[in-house]
Design an enzyme around this catalytic site. Structure first.
Site, PDB file in Angstrom:
ATOM      1  N   LEU A   1       1.024  -1.145  -0.278  1.00  0.00           N
ATOM      2  CA  LEU A   1       0.398   0.224  -0.316  1.00  0.00           C
ATOM      3  C   LEU A   1       1.409   0.571  -0.098  1.00  0.00           C
ATOM      4  O   LEU A   1       2.342   1.358   0.952  1.00  0.00           O
ATOM      5  CB  LEU A   1      -0.546  -0.038   1.317  1.00  0.00           C
ATOM      6  CG  LEU A   1      -2.167  -1.296   1.264  1.00  0.00           C
ATOM      7  CD1 LEU A   1      -2.994  -0.902   2.678  1.00  0.00           C
ATOM      8  CD2 LEU A   1      -3.193  -0.686   0.422  1.00  0.00           C
TER       9      LEU A   1
ATOM     10  N   ASN B   1      -1.827  -6.703   8.990  1.00  0.00           N
ATOM     11  CA  ASN B   1      -1.300  -8.015   7.614  1.00  0.00           C
ATOM     12  C   ASN B   1      -0.634  -8.942   8.247  1.00  0.00           C
ATOM     13  O   ASN B   1      -0.025  -9.157   9.243  1.00  0.00           O
ATOM     14  CB  ASN B   1       0.861  -7.061   7.186  1.00  0.00           C
ATOM     15  CG  ASN B   1       0.692  -8.396   6.186  1.00  0.00           C
ATOM     16  OD1 ASN B   1       0.072  -8.299   5.259  1.00  0.00           O
ATOM     17  ND2 ASN B   1       2.003  -8.020   6.073  1.00  0.00           N
TER      18      ASN B   1
ATOM     19  N   HIS C   1       2.092 -11.625   7.215  1.00  0.00           N
ATOM     20  CA  HIS C   1       3.289 -12.877   6.808  1.00  0.00           C
ATOM     21  C   HIS C   1       3.042 -13.946   7.985  1.00  0.00           C
ATOM     22  O   HIS C   1       3.209 -14.713   8.209  1.00  0.00           O
ATOM     23  CB  HIS C   1       3.835 -11.815   7.205  1.00  0.00           C
ATOM     24  CG  HIS C   1       5.243 -12.092   6.002  1.00  0.00           C
ATOM     25  ND1 HIS C   1       5.099 -11.942   5.289  1.00  0.00           N
ATOM     26  CD2 HIS C   1       6.516 -12.621   6.897  1.00  0.00           C
ATOM     27  CE1 HIS C   1       6.635 -12.011   4.491  1.00  0.00           C
ATOM     28  NE2 HIS C   1       7.671 -12.455   5.451  1.00  0.00           N
TER      29      HIS C   1
ATOM     30  N   GLU D   1      -1.758 -19.553  10.948  1.00  0.00           N
ATOM     31  CA  GLU D   1      -2.549 -17.541  11.067  1.00  0.00           C
ATOM     32  C   GLU D   1      -3.663 -17.555  10.923  1.00  0.00           C
ATOM     33  O   GLU D   1      -4.518 -16.519  11.524  1.00  0.00           O
ATOM     34  CB  GLU D   1      -2.278 -17.422   9.060  1.00  0.00           C
ATOM     35  CG  GLU D   1      -0.725 -17.547   8.959  1.00  0.00           C
ATOM     36  CD  GLU D   1      -0.195 -17.512   7.167  1.00  0.00           C
ATOM     37  OE1 GLU D   1      -1.214 -16.178   6.902  1.00  0.00           O
ATOM     38  OE2 GLU D   1       0.312 -17.763   6.868  1.00  0.00           O
TER      39      GLU D   1
HETATM   40  C1  GAR Z   1      -0.779 -16.302   4.100  1.00  0.00           C
HETATM   41  O1  GAR Z   1       0.187 -17.435   4.383  1.00  0.00           O
HETATM   42  C2  GAR Z   1      -0.024 -14.908   3.771  1.00  0.00           C
HETATM   43  O2  GAR Z   1       0.296 -15.292   5.009  1.00  0.00           O
HETATM   44  C3  GAR Z   1       0.576 -14.523   3.205  1.00  0.00           C
HETATM   45  O3  GAR Z   1       0.024 -15.151   1.430  1.00  0.00           O
HETATM   46  C4  GAR Z   1      -1.086 -16.594   2.288  1.00  0.00           C
HETATM   47  C5  GAR Z   1      -2.263 -16.433   1.441  1.00  0.00           C
HETATM   48  O4  GAR Z   1      -3.283 -17.104   1.968  1.00  0.00           O
HETATM   49  N1  GAR Z   1       0.196 -13.653   2.409  1.00  0.00           N
HETATM   50  C6  GAR Z   1       1.766 -13.010   1.960  1.00  0.00           C
HETATM   51  O5  GAR Z   1       2.794 -13.710   2.415  1.00  0.00           O
HETATM   52  C7  GAR Z   1       2.303 -10.830   2.109  1.00  0.00           C
HETATM   53  N2  GAR Z   1       2.843 -10.734   2.057  1.00  0.00           N
HETATM   54  P1  GAR Z   1      -4.373 -16.825   2.160  1.00  0.00           P
HETATM   55  O6  GAR Z   1      -5.321 -15.866   0.206  1.00  0.00           O
HETATM   56  O7  GAR Z   1      -5.232 -18.173   2.350  1.00  0.00           O
HETATM   57  O8  GAR Z   1      -4.836 -16.110   3.247  1.00  0.00           O
END
Ligand code: GAR
Length: 200
Positions: free
Chosen positions: A95, A109, A111, A181
């Site tokens: 962003l 966010n 990560h 997550e």
């Molecule tokens: C997740 O592991 C998230 O942490 C990562 O993308 C994946 C999305 O999964 N995000 C990043 O890497 C951002 N820097 P999802 O679409 O199933 O939630």
């Protein structure tokens, strides 16, 4: 009064689903998901939004090739939905300072690594797990943090570790990290929503 949450996505949206499930179970406190914004028209997250009756909008590079125009469109969509708080749930773009500044300390966010390791520009999604495996790390994890003008540099709200197992692939490690997550993101969002309500 509810805290109105816009969720930004780019892909499968399993974290969006975890937030929707948490809201339905009453675990997001006063947080209410009012909008999903996707950087990709083909993101499965958009389907999840539709199934759950959440309005969604695609703001991508096709419609808005210039960074400034795309970020202006994002800011305008956030403001039109009277957004109080923003969650980046698998959002693969950065962003602009104009959006970050308008929602200072109100953007989080998730990560898929233990920040400050394996983060920063270009280190996202499967690239993270590939790098962790290549470095033969014994553990990885997930981090929820506040978004500031840097890439993955804002204040850490919550972090949880997972082991890297012998024979792990990008897919098996990603699945183990995602499980964490799905737990720490809704918890942190619920907590921040309460804090935002207190100062509102
Ligand atoms: C997740 O592991 C998230 O942490 C990562 O993308 C994946 C999305 O999964 N995000 C990043 O890497 C951002 N820097 P999802 O679409 O199933 O939630």
């Amino acid at each position: 009064m509810s805290i109105r949450i816009s969720v930004l996505v780019s892909g499968g949206g399993s974290n969006l689903q975890a937030l929707i499930d948490a809201q339905q179970a009453g675990l997001l406190g006063n947080g209410k998901i009012v909008q999903v914004i996707s950087s990709r028209a083909d993101a499965y997250a958009l389907k999840r939004a539709a199934i759950n009756g959440i309005p969604s909008i695609v703001i991508d590079k096709n419609r808005f090739p210039k960074d400034a125009d795309r970020n202006a469109a994002i800011l305008s969509a956030l403001q039109s939905a009277s957004t109080d708080m923003v969650v980046l749930a698998g959002y693969m773009s950065v962003l602009s300072p104009s959006v970050v500044g308008a929602y200072r300390n109100r953007i989080v966010n998730v990560h898929p690594a233990l920040i400050p390791k394996y983060c920063g520009m270009g280190m996202c999604g499967q690239h993270v797990h590939r790098a962790v495996l290549a470095a033969q790390e014994k553990e990885s994890g997930a981090t929820v943090h506040i978004v500031d003008e840097g890439v993955d540099t804002g204040r850490i709200l919550s972090q949880e570790r997972v082991p890297v197992m012998p024979g792990d692939t990008v897919e098996t490690l990603a699945a183990r990290v995602l499980e964490v997550e799905h737990k720490i993101l809704p918890a942190a969002v619920g907590q921040l929503a309460s804090e935002i309500e207190r100062i509102k």
